[in-house]
Design an enzyme around this catalytic site. Sequence first.
Site, PDB file in Angstrom:
ATOM      1  N   GLY A   9       0.836  -1.191   0.000  1.00 26.93           N
ATOM      2  CA  GLY A   9       0.000   0.000   0.000  1.00 26.93           C
ATOM      3  C   GLY A   9       0.869   1.237   0.000  1.00 26.93           C
ATOM      4  O   GLY A   9       1.977   1.240  -0.535  1.00 26.93           O
ATOM      5  N   CYS A  10       0.388   2.271   0.628  1.00 34.15           N
ATOM      6  CA  CYS A  10       1.114   3.541   0.687  1.00 34.15           C
ATOM      7  C   CYS A  10       2.448   3.352   1.404  1.00 34.15           C
ATOM      8  O   CYS A  10       2.498   2.798   2.502  1.00 34.15           O
ATOM      9  CB  CYS A  10       0.268   4.576   1.423  1.00 34.15           C
ATOM     10  SG  CYS A  10       1.106   6.149   1.656  1.00 34.15           S
ATOM     11  N   PHE A  11       3.520   3.814   0.791  1.00 32.58           N
ATOM     12  CA  PHE A  11       4.836   3.625   1.405  1.00 32.58           C
ATOM     13  C   PHE A  11       4.994   4.364   2.719  1.00 32.58           C
ATOM     14  O   PHE A  11       5.795   3.977   3.552  1.00 32.58           O
ATOM     15  CB  PHE A  11       5.988   3.928   0.457  1.00 32.58           C
ATOM     16  CG  PHE A  11       5.960   5.195  -0.351  1.00 32.58           C
ATOM     17  CD1 PHE A  11       5.370   6.364   0.091  1.00 32.58           C
ATOM     18  CD2 PHE A  11       6.575   5.209  -1.594  1.00 32.58           C
ATOM     19  CE1 PHE A  11       5.384   7.520  -0.674  1.00 32.58           C
ATOM     20  CE2 PHE A  11       6.598   6.367  -2.371  1.00 32.58           C
ATOM     21  CZ  PHE A  11       5.999   7.518  -1.906  1.00 32.58           C
ATOM     22  N   TRP A  12       4.225   5.408   2.945  1.00 31.35           N
ATOM     23  CA  TRP A  12       4.313   6.114   4.227  1.00 31.35           C
ATOM     24  C   TRP A  12       4.001   5.172   5.388  1.00 31.35           C
ATOM     25  O   TRP A  12       4.623   5.249   6.442  1.00 31.35           O
ATOM     26  CB  TRP A  12       3.342   7.277   4.289  1.00 31.35           C
ATOM     27  CG  TRP A  12       3.556   8.393   3.327  1.00 31.35           C
ATOM     28  CD1 TRP A  12       4.700   8.704   2.635  1.00 31.35           C
ATOM     29  CD2 TRP A  12       2.591   9.368   2.959  1.00 31.35           C
ATOM     30  NE1 TRP A  12       4.494   9.817   1.862  1.00 31.35           N
ATOM     31  CE2 TRP A  12       3.204  10.251   2.044  1.00 31.35           C
ATOM     32  CE3 TRP A  12       1.265   9.595   3.306  1.00 31.35           C
ATOM     33  CZ2 TRP A  12       2.531  11.338   1.477  1.00 31.35           C
ATOM     34  CZ3 TRP A  12       0.600  10.683   2.748  1.00 31.35           C
ATOM     35  CH2 TRP A  12       1.236  11.537   1.850  1.00 31.35           C
ATOM     36  N   CYS A  13       3.020   4.290   5.180  1.00 29.42           N
ATOM     37  CA  CYS A  13       2.612   3.356   6.240  1.00 29.42           C
ATOM     38  C   CYS A  13       3.715   2.351   6.552  1.00 29.42           C
ATOM     39  O   CYS A  13       4.049   2.127   7.720  1.00 29.42           O
ATOM     40  CB  CYS A  13       1.359   2.587   5.822  1.00 29.42           C
ATOM     41  SG  CYS A  13      -0.100   3.609   5.530  1.00 29.42           S
TER      42      CYS A  13
END
Length: 175
Positions: A9-13
Amino acid sequence: MEKALIGGGCFWCIEAVYNRVIGVQSAISGYAGGARKHPSYEQVCSGATGHAEVVEVTYDSAVISYEEILEIFWAIHDPTTLNAQGADRGTQYRSVIYYYDEVQKEKAEASIAQAQKNWTDPIVTERSPAPEFFVAEEYHQDYYSEHPTQGYCYAVIAPKIEKFMKKFGDKVKRS
């Protein structure tokens, strides 16, 4: 030091969690698996480049194993949804393990078989040899730590970090 290259998913997570794992030297957001050299965030988000948002995890294998890196991976995202994590939709949000050698490939396959026991739907995580990794723009790096009260961070990332800390308390870096 060794490296793991994963996307969920989102790399920030993913980055926010791995930056809190003992033995992890760095977790860097970036792009891999697409056709364009040095893609921009906007190009990747269009879905046209074929890249996934990924995190390059550099870790000390004397402190944490590749298997433990993957055990955390399975706990912090849903590997049964194709090209999506929550409201994030598109091939750039696919679940993926890019392996650097045959040993990592074998460990990833064994990890998937073990993780499947925890899911009723089949795991759809892509497994492929590690392609070239492109570091994302600077404003994406350590995003959660820089913007903890931003809506997405508060609503999506913070619960993943909390889940990690609760389930893997023995693997959390202490300040």
